[in-house]
Motif scaffolding. Sequence first.
Motif, PDB file in Angstrom:
ATOM      1  N   LEU A   1       2.041  19.440   8.221  1.00 56.03           N
ATOM      2  CA  LEU A   1       1.897  20.148   9.493  1.00 56.03           C
ATOM      3  C   LEU A   1       2.798  19.600  10.598  1.00 56.03           C
ATOM      4  O   LEU A   1       2.900  20.187  11.673  1.00 56.03           O
ATOM      5  CB  LEU A   1       0.434  20.091   9.956  1.00 56.03           C
ATOM      6  N   VAL A   2       3.455  18.459  10.346  1.00 49.01           N
ATOM      7  CA  VAL A   2       4.334  17.857  11.348  1.00 49.01           C
ATOM      8  C   VAL A   2       5.628  18.651  11.450  1.00 49.01           C
ATOM      9  O   VAL A   2       6.251  19.000  10.442  1.00 49.01           O
ATOM     10  CB  VAL A   2       4.652  16.384  11.000  1.00 49.01           C
ATOM     11  N   GLU A   3       6.034  18.930  12.676  1.00 52.89           N
ATOM     12  CA  GLU A   3       7.296  19.643  12.908  1.00 52.89           C
ATOM     13  C   GLU A   3       8.187  18.798  13.814  1.00 52.89           C
ATOM     14  O   GLU A   3       7.776  18.362  14.887  1.00 52.89           O
ATOM     15  CB  GLU A   3       7.031  20.996  13.566  1.00 52.89           C
TER      16      GLU A   3
ATOM     17  N   TYR B   1       3.043  13.816  18.057  1.00 58.31           N
ATOM     18  CA  TYR B   1       3.558  14.747  17.053  1.00 58.31           C
ATOM     19  C   TYR B   1       3.444  16.188  17.543  1.00 58.31           C
ATOM     20  O   TYR B   1       2.546  16.525  18.307  1.00 58.31           O
ATOM     21  CB  TYR B   1       2.761  14.622  15.750  1.00 58.31           C
ATOM     22  N   ASN B   2       4.362  17.018  17.058  1.00 55.31           N
ATOM     23  CA  ASN B   2       4.283  18.453  17.287  1.00 55.31           C
ATOM     24  C   ASN B   2       4.087  19.168  15.962  1.00 55.31           C
ATOM     25  O   ASN B   2       4.384  18.620  14.894  1.00 55.31           O
ATOM     26  CB  ASN B   2       5.555  18.960  17.973  1.00 55.31           C
ATOM     27  N   THR B   3       3.573  20.391  16.034  1.00 55.35           N
ATOM     28  CA  THR B   3       3.305  21.146  14.817  1.00 55.35           C
ATOM     29  C   THR B   3       3.550  22.628  15.030  1.00 55.35           C
ATOM     30  O   THR B   3       3.420  23.139  16.148  1.00 55.35           O
ATOM     31  CB  THR B   3       1.850  20.937  14.353  1.00 55.35           C
TER      32      THR B   3
ATOM     33  N   MET C   1      -4.362  19.327  11.837  1.00 60.70           N
ATOM     34  CA  MET C   1      -3.439  18.186  11.838  1.00 60.70           C
ATOM     35  C   MET C   1      -4.133  16.932  12.354  1.00 60.70           C
ATOM     36  O   MET C   1      -4.036  15.847  11.749  1.00 60.70           O
ATOM     37  CB  MET C   1      -2.230  18.521  12.708  1.00 60.70           C
TER      38      MET C   1
ATOM     39  N   GLN D   1      -3.070  22.640  15.043  1.00 55.13           N
ATOM     40  CA  GLN D   1      -3.123  21.260  15.536  1.00 55.13           C
ATOM     41  C   GLN D   1      -4.483  20.616  15.288  1.00 55.13           C
ATOM     42  O   GLN D   1      -4.586  19.399  15.131  1.00 55.13           O
ATOM     43  CB  GLN D   1      -2.765  21.193  17.012  1.00 55.13           C
TER      44      GLN D   1
ATOM     45  N   HIS E   1       8.878  12.610  15.547  1.00 54.24           N
ATOM     46  CA  HIS E   1       7.690  12.113  16.239  1.00 54.24           C
ATOM     47  C   HIS E   1       8.062  10.865  17.029  1.00 54.24           C
ATOM     48  O   HIS E   1       9.142  10.307  16.873  1.00 54.24           O
ATOM     49  CB  HIS E   1       6.556  11.826  15.254  1.00 54.24           C
TER      50      HIS E   1
END
Length: 271
Positions: free
Chosen positions: A244-246, A168-170, A177, A174, A249
């Motif tokens: 918080l996930v951007e 995952y990216n945020t 997250m 992090q 995924h």
Amino acid sequence: RTKQLTNKQKLNIMKILKTILALFISLTVTAQAETVMNLSYLDIPIQKIGRFMELHEQVTNMQLGDKRTLQGQWVVSHYYGSGPSIMIQDNYMSATDALNDDAWVHVREKWQAASEEEREEMGAIVSEYQSFWNGHTDEMRNIDWVNNHVYNEDADFSGNFILVIGKYNTSGNQGEMGQAYHDWVTIPAVESGVALFGNHSYHLTGSGSDLMVANGYKSMHEFATGLENATSGPAEARQKFWSLVEGDHEDQIYIHQGHIEDGKFVRASSN
């Protein structure tokens, strides 16, 4: 007219850049009081994975010894999702140890002590093994094995357990997250006995996601059962995580193929 650099000057520049990178990574990891793992991804045809594992066992056992800084290693093969067919996780106490580790120091010693016939055999094995590494990629990740890793003390890690990974990216924090996922999924799954272990790590160098979560299950059956009878933590942890996930995924499923145990690489048992 532009002056061309000599090979010696180019080599010196590369050494300086490597030293600066090592210092930067070392300071970053020391400040966060975390160890690191180096992940190597190899794209090997499925029909050749068996041969690769035979060679990996042989070469890794040639490489192991007290002059290495390697603390542990796990090898898994791809089962579900898109991506390279082999992932090798090397564990180190620091990024400096990872960068300075000489994987071939003991192989060179064995070579020096070997007969001509033994050298020929060693050379053939190493050459074939190294051919599988063509085009591989690496990334280094921070991981806190004390606070961000939980496991079942009665778990048996000798078999072909399943490793489920999420990336995952945020755009947010992090650390928050990772902790949210830990509270929501990992801790309840391990404490209930559904999962063997679970952890999360953060990107340091190379191409990789901000957060990577990993959970181990005894078998695909146990994993499927866990999905059907999901045990989850606080609802606020779930909400915090997804807030918080951007972006998209990525999910992958791997099968354990072997690891280092008591100073020796051992293949996973199919029992």
